[in-house]
Motif scaffolding. Sequence first.
Motif, PDB file in Angstrom:
ATOM      1  N   VAL A 224       0.823  -1.210   0.000  1.00 42.98           N
ATOM      2  CA  VAL A 224       0.000   0.000   0.000  1.00 42.98           C
ATOM      3  C   VAL A 224       0.856   1.259   0.000  1.00 42.98           C
ATOM      4  O   VAL A 224       0.406   2.333  -0.390  1.00 42.98           O
ATOM      5  CB  VAL A 224      -0.967   0.019   1.194  1.00 42.98           C
ATOM      6  CG1 VAL A 224      -2.007  -1.075   1.057  1.00 42.98           C
ATOM      7  CG2 VAL A 224      -0.235  -0.116   2.524  1.00 42.98           C
ATOM      8  N   LEU A 225       2.118   1.143   0.436  1.00 40.24           N
ATOM      9  CA  LEU A 225       3.069   2.256   0.403  1.00 40.24           C
ATOM     10  C   LEU A 225       4.382   1.728  -0.175  1.00 40.24           C
ATOM     11  O   LEU A 225       5.356   1.494   0.546  1.00 40.24           O
ATOM     12  CB  LEU A 225       3.288   2.815   1.816  1.00 40.24           C
ATOM     13  CG  LEU A 225       2.110   3.585   2.430  1.00 40.24           C
ATOM     14  CD1 LEU A 225       2.352   3.825   3.909  1.00 40.24           C
ATOM     15  CD2 LEU A 225       1.905   4.910   1.714  1.00 40.24           C
ATOM     16  N   PRO A 226       4.445   1.529  -1.495  1.00 42.23           N
ATOM     17  CA  PRO A 226       5.605   0.850  -2.088  1.00 42.23           C
ATOM     18  C   PRO A 226       6.885   1.655  -2.101  1.00 42.23           C
ATOM     19  O   PRO A 226       7.974   1.091  -2.188  1.00 42.23           O
ATOM     20  CB  PRO A 226       5.136   0.551  -3.513  1.00 42.23           C
ATOM     21  CG  PRO A 226       4.098   1.591  -3.791  1.00 42.23           C
ATOM     22  CD  PRO A 226       3.414   1.838  -2.480  1.00 42.23           C
ATOM     23  N   GLY A 227       6.794   2.995  -2.036  1.00 33.49           N
ATOM     24  CA  GLY A 227       8.009   3.800  -2.109  1.00 33.49           C
ATOM     25  C   GLY A 227       8.740   3.564  -3.412  1.00 33.49           C
ATOM     26  O   GLY A 227       8.144   3.496  -4.498  1.00 33.49           O
ATOM     27  N   GLU A 228      10.067   3.383  -3.314  1.00 32.60           N
ATOM     28  CA  GLU A 228      10.887   3.205  -4.511  1.00 32.60           C
ATOM     29  C   GLU A 228      10.704   1.839  -5.164  1.00 32.60           C
ATOM     30  O   GLU A 228      11.217   1.587  -6.259  1.00 32.60           O
ATOM     31  CB  GLU A 228      12.366   3.407  -4.153  1.00 32.60           C
ATOM     32  CG  GLU A 228      13.036   2.271  -3.403  1.00 32.60           C
ATOM     33  CD  GLU A 228      12.672   2.190  -1.932  1.00 32.60           C
ATOM     34  OE1 GLU A 228      13.224   1.313  -1.246  1.00 32.60           O
ATOM     35  OE2 GLU A 228      11.863   3.006  -1.466  1.00 32.60           O
ATOM     36  N   LEU A 229       9.953   0.933  -4.527  1.00 36.74           N
ATOM     37  CA  LEU A 229       9.770  -0.421  -5.060  1.00 36.74           C
ATOM     38  C   LEU A 229       8.529  -0.557  -5.939  1.00 36.74           C
ATOM     39  O   LEU A 229       8.195  -1.661  -6.354  1.00 36.74           O
ATOM     40  CB  LEU A 229       9.682  -1.427  -3.905  1.00 36.74           C
ATOM     41  CG  LEU A 229      10.933  -1.575  -3.043  1.00 36.74           C
ATOM     42  CD1 LEU A 229      10.692  -2.576  -1.925  1.00 36.74           C
ATOM     43  CD2 LEU A 229      12.126  -2.017  -3.888  1.00 36.74           C
ATOM     44  N   LYS A 230       7.859   0.546  -6.207  1.00 37.07           N
ATOM     45  CA  LYS A 230       6.643   0.485  -7.006  1.00 37.07           C
ATOM     46  C   LYS A 230       6.925  -0.175  -8.357  1.00 37.07           C
ATOM     47  O   LYS A 230       7.816   0.233  -9.097  1.00 37.07           O
ATOM     48  CB  LYS A 230       6.085   1.896  -7.220  1.00 37.07           C
ATOM     49  CG  LYS A 230       4.750   1.906  -7.941  1.00 37.07           C
ATOM     50  CD  LYS A 230       4.190   3.316  -8.029  1.00 37.07           C
ATOM     51  CE  LYS A 230       2.821   3.317  -8.702  1.00 37.07           C
ATOM     52  NZ  LYS A 230       2.249   4.698  -8.774  1.00 37.07           N
TER      53      LYS A 230
END
Length: 475
Positions: A224-230
């Motif tokens: 839900v909050l992937p950050g740089e891993l989106k």
Amino acid sequence: MAKHVLKQVKSGAKDILNRSLDRHVRLAVTGLSRAGKTAFITSLVDHLLQGPVQHQLPLWQVAREGRFLGAQRMPQVNFHVPSFDYDNAKKALKAPQPFWPESTQGVSEIRLKLKYQPKSVLWRNINHSAEMTLDIVDYPGEWLLDLPLLSLDYLSWSEQIVASLEQNGRAQLAQSWLNSGAQLDPFAPADEALLNDIVLQYTDYLHASKDTLGLHHIQPGRFVLPGELKGAPVLAFFPFVWLQNTPQEELKKAGKDSNFALLNARFEYYKKHVVKQFYQQHFVKFDRQIVLLDCLTPLNEGKQSFVDMQTAINQILQSFHYGRSSLMKRLFSPAIDKLVFAATKADHVTPDQHENLLTLMSNLVCEGQKQVAFSGIETHSLALAAVKTSQAGHVDFQGQAHPALTARQSSDGESVSLFPGEVPAHLPNDDFWQGQGFEFVDFLPPIQTSADSLTPLPHIRLDLALEHLLGDKLL
């Protein structure tokens, strides 16, 4: 290149010296979504950078005594960590029509140098002023909820998710994902396109749990909050919850190129290279911590949301290293030696409800606080508003004066006067959820006049939080 490396070495050596002299504090700002981490850091930095001229921090001893000489922003040492976007957050809060800045989406840092006059006459005779480096670290609290995954294998985690689906409303939200996953053959050759489709449905279910049910305890947190891993393949897995159809012993024998093997491999990779690495990089060198809790929104959303937040925050507190500090510990084994619990959005209830809000928060974090207290460190609790959005007053109703708040509501920007209701002083029982009289309303930041724009953001007890976190460091 050589100059750059030498500069980094010198900076690192200076940090080690400052830590040995207790002139370097690394502050963790912890909280779940909507707790107000971005607003807290922005307001805190704003007040510190305003220095001794404009400060509104009477409860911070060093400022009250006139010993605070000011603060400056400094370059970060951790070049791989994004900088906290203070400038844009401040512009949002001080715009002609103020709005809340974007919430925390990943790890960020900001470094300040604080200058002050020592309280000791002897020290002042030696050196007129002293300095302290303050690193403030912001990150999504939800990411810490993945730490328990480190002790689980893929099937054990899947069993936990099966149990969670029995909670009210979850299975209905997950229906699309459950139906699609039930058609998956775990022993068939890995079909990445098919798995990605099911991953998207699982991610939609997690977002719906967060947005519709108000839940925080969501795994994996990066979904839900992937950050740089989106978009990265490491986030392309989901729990295999259809265990009633296939014996676990059979699943363990699935071929290495099968759907099940790929899901299992990605889960293990996520644990090792995302969860564990994230913790080791960012959470082993904190000195002080403030835990921000929004107790009001879960009251509005219902019992399941409130209980889920309680579980999540107590689990997060198990993620940190607490203990008394010493010279050797500061250098080689840092530990958090002071912790502040803060009930945020105190400006969303009338002042007569602040004590209830504080008591409610203390009851909510009771289990986690017991674990922290066992380590022997100092803890404090307070109700605060990093950015005060309302004005307290009274309204006349049937010839009697009643406490009320006046503020701009987020839904339409219109100014309203209202009494949100009484905050329960203790953890709510079933009767409360049947007929609770609390109505939490989101407020917008206050519109400031041209004169106000030159002063720090209005607050409630931000100075008391500063005193608890840094007061003993600036004597």
